[in-house]
Every structure is written in structure tokens, then in C-alpha cells.
Design a protein around this motif. Structure first.
Motif, mmCIF file in Angstrom:
data_model
loop_
_atom_site.group_PDB
_atom_site.id
_atom_site.type_symbol
_atom_site.label_atom_id
_atom_site.label_comp_id
_atom_site.label_asym_id
_atom_site.label_seq_id
_atom_site.Cartn_x
_atom_site.Cartn_y
_atom_site.Cartn_z
ATOM 1 N N ALA A 26 49.591 37.158 103.823
ATOM 2 C CA ALA A 26 50.140 38.048 102.787
ATOM 3 C C ALA A 26 50.463 36.955 101.450
ATOM 4 C CB ALA A 26 51.265 38.694 103.137
ATOM 5 N N ALA A 27 51.117 35.954 101.676
ATOM 6 C CA ALA A 27 51.572 34.757 100.487
ATOM 7 C C ALA A 27 50.154 34.509 100.114
ATOM 8 C CB ALA A 27 52.320 33.661 101.402
ATOM 9 N N SER A 32 52.587 41.831 99.515
ATOM 10 C CA SER A 32 54.046 41.803 100.361
ATOM 11 C C SER A 32 53.560 41.857 102.054
ATOM 12 C CB SER A 32 54.977 42.974 100.348
ATOM 13 O OG SER A 32 53.917 44.207 100.365
ATOM 14 N N LEU A 33 54.191 41.745 103.015
ATOM 15 C CA LEU A 33 53.823 41.791 104.269
ATOM 16 C C LEU A 33 53.258 43.229 104.699
ATOM 17 C CD1 LEU A 33 53.597 40.785 107.327
ATOM 18 C CD2 LEU A 33 56.018 41.467 107.695
ATOM 19 N N MET A 34 53.972 44.373 104.021
ATOM 20 C CA MET A 34 53.612 45.504 104.240
ATOM 21 C C MET A 34 52.119 45.683 103.968
ATOM 22 S SD MET A 34 55.666 46.922 106.292
ATOM 23 C CE MET A 34 55.747 45.540 107.156
ATOM 24 N N ARG A 35 52.003 45.425 102.223
ATOM 25 C CA ARG A 35 50.777 45.572 101.683
ATOM 26 C C ARG A 35 49.602 44.869 102.608
ATOM 27 N NH1 ARG A 35 51.520 50.238 99.794
ATOM 28 N NH2 ARG A 35 52.885 50.292 98.017
ATOM 29 N N GLU A 36 49.852 43.823 103.119
ATOM 30 C CA GLU A 36 48.672 42.995 103.696
ATOM 31 C C GLU A 36 48.660 43.755 104.803
ATOM 32 O OE1 GLU A 36 46.245 39.914 104.567
ATOM 33 O OE2 GLU A 36 47.311 40.429 102.876
ATOM 34 N N GLU A 38 48.763 47.008 105.503
ATOM 35 C CA GLU A 38 48.236 48.270 104.974
ATOM 36 C C GLU A 38 46.795 47.734 104.682
ATOM 37 O OE1 GLU A 38 48.677 51.802 101.330
ATOM 38 O OE2 GLU A 38 49.443 49.642 101.232
ATOM 39 N N PHE A 39 46.300 46.689 104.040
ATOM 40 C CA PHE A 39 44.969 46.313 103.575
ATOM 41 C C PHE A 39 44.267 46.181 104.754
ATOM 42 C CE2 PHE A 39 42.160 42.931 102.870
ATOM 43 C CZ PHE A 39 41.380 43.322 101.668
ATOM 44 N N ARG A 40 44.852 45.348 105.779
ATOM 45 C CA ARG A 40 44.179 45.234 106.802
ATOM 46 C C ARG A 40 43.833 46.321 107.833
ATOM 47 N NH1 ARG A 40 43.778 39.842 109.187
ATOM 48 N NH2 ARG A 40 44.381 38.151 107.179
ATOM 49 N N VAL A 41 44.756 47.318 107.757
ATOM 50 C CA VAL A 41 44.398 48.745 108.711
ATOM 51 C C VAL A 41 43.386 49.211 107.666
ATOM 52 C CG1 VAL A 41 45.317 50.894 109.102
ATOM 53 C CG2 VAL A 41 46.592 48.711 109.699
ATOM 54 N N ILE A 42 43.516 49.547 106.544
ATOM 55 C CA ILE A 42 42.275 50.175 105.738
ATOM 56 C C ILE A 42 41.126 49.572 106.014
ATOM 57 C CG2 ILE A 42 41.489 50.792 103.564
ATOM 58 C CD1 ILE A 42 44.584 51.168 102.806
ATOM 59 N N GLN A 43 40.990 48.138 105.793
ATOM 60 C CA GLN A 43 39.775 47.531 106.194
ATOM 61 C C GLN A 43 39.085 47.662 107.281
ATOM 62 O OE1 GLN A 43 40.279 43.180 105.873
ATOM 63 N NE2 GLN A 43 38.658 43.022 104.297
ATOM 64 N N SER A 44 39.931 47.712 108.657
ATOM 65 C CA SER A 44 39.563 47.835 109.891
ATOM 66 C C SER A 44 38.765 49.284 109.831
ATOM 67 C CB SER A 44 40.680 47.450 110.824
ATOM 68 O OG SER A 44 40.380 47.959 112.216
ATOM 69 N N MET A 45 39.571 50.388 109.652
ATOM 70 C CA MET A 45 39.109 51.627 109.653
ATOM 71 C C MET A 45 37.877 51.949 108.875
ATOM 72 S SD MET A 45 42.719 53.932 109.453
ATOM 73 C CE MET A 45 42.083 55.196 110.126
ATOM 74 N N SER A 46 37.454 51.406 107.604
ATOM 75 C CA SER A 46 36.286 51.310 106.926
ATOM 76 C C SER A 46 35.137 50.836 107.770
ATOM 77 C CB SER A 46 36.660 50.441 105.572
ATOM 78 O OG SER A 46 37.304 51.307 104.846
ATOM 79 N N ARG A 47 35.680 49.311 108.375
ATOM 80 C CA ARG A 47 34.321 49.191 109.132
ATOM 81 C C ARG A 47 34.080 49.939 110.362
ATOM 82 N NH1 ARG A 47 37.097 43.892 108.604
ATOM 83 N NH2 ARG A 47 38.357 44.470 110.593
ATOM 84 N N ASP A 48 35.025 50.669 110.844
ATOM 85 C CA ASP A 48 34.667 51.504 112.068
ATOM 86 C C ASP A 48 33.895 52.602 111.630
ATOM 87 O OD1 ASP A 48 36.231 49.906 113.557
ATOM 88 O OD2 ASP A 48 38.046 51.316 113.659
ATOM 89 N N GLU A 49 33.861 53.109 110.441
ATOM 90 C CA GLU A 49 33.366 54.207 109.808
ATOM 91 C C GLU A 49 31.995 53.930 109.709
ATOM 92 O OE1 GLU A 49 35.285 55.630 106.567
ATOM 93 O OE2 GLU A 49 37.085 56.298 107.667
#
Length: 63
Positions: A26-27, A32-36, A38-49
Motif C-alpha cells: 500500500a505504501a 491506504s491499507l483498505m484501498r490496497e 480493495e484493489f487486490r480483491v477487485i483485481q483477483s475477481m476480474s482475473r477469475d471472470e
């Protein structure tokens, strides 16, 4: 604010080592830690699709 459009809050438990790695990432990414997270979850879900097989598609399926 419309309740349907607001962000949901989720509590998660992570090993300290994963939290530390996420904080470092994140740094580096100036998030922020939360945005990092969130970013990684969205990235992972996009790859899954992208990798999801369609009916009758045998690519990516182990023989």
C-alpha cells in the motif's frame, strides 16, 4: 446517502505477516491499507471472470 450505493463494511482476520506485506505494498502504491485490499480483491475477481470456462470449453481444464 443511499444505502444501496454505500460501501459495505467487512471485518477480516489476517495473519500479521500478510497484513505487513499489504501495508508495505500500500505504501509503495500510495494507497491506504483498505484501498490496497480493495484493489487486490477487485483485481483477483476480474482475473477469475477472465479465466472462467464457458460451457463446453475445455481450455484450462486439467486432463
Amino acid at each position: 446517502m443511499d444505502a444501496e450505493k454505500s460501501d459495505a463494511q467487512v471485518k477480516i482476520r489476517l495473519p500479521a505477516s500478510i497484513r505487513d506485506r499489504l501495508k508495505a505494498s500500500a505504501a509503495l502504491n500510495r494507497r491506504s491499507l483498505m484501498r490496497e485490499i480493495e484493489f487486490r480483491v477487485i483485481q483477483s475477481m476480474s482475473r477469475d471472470e477472465v479465466h472462467r470456462c464457458t460451457p463446453g470449453d475445455t481450455q484450462g481444464v486439467a486432463a
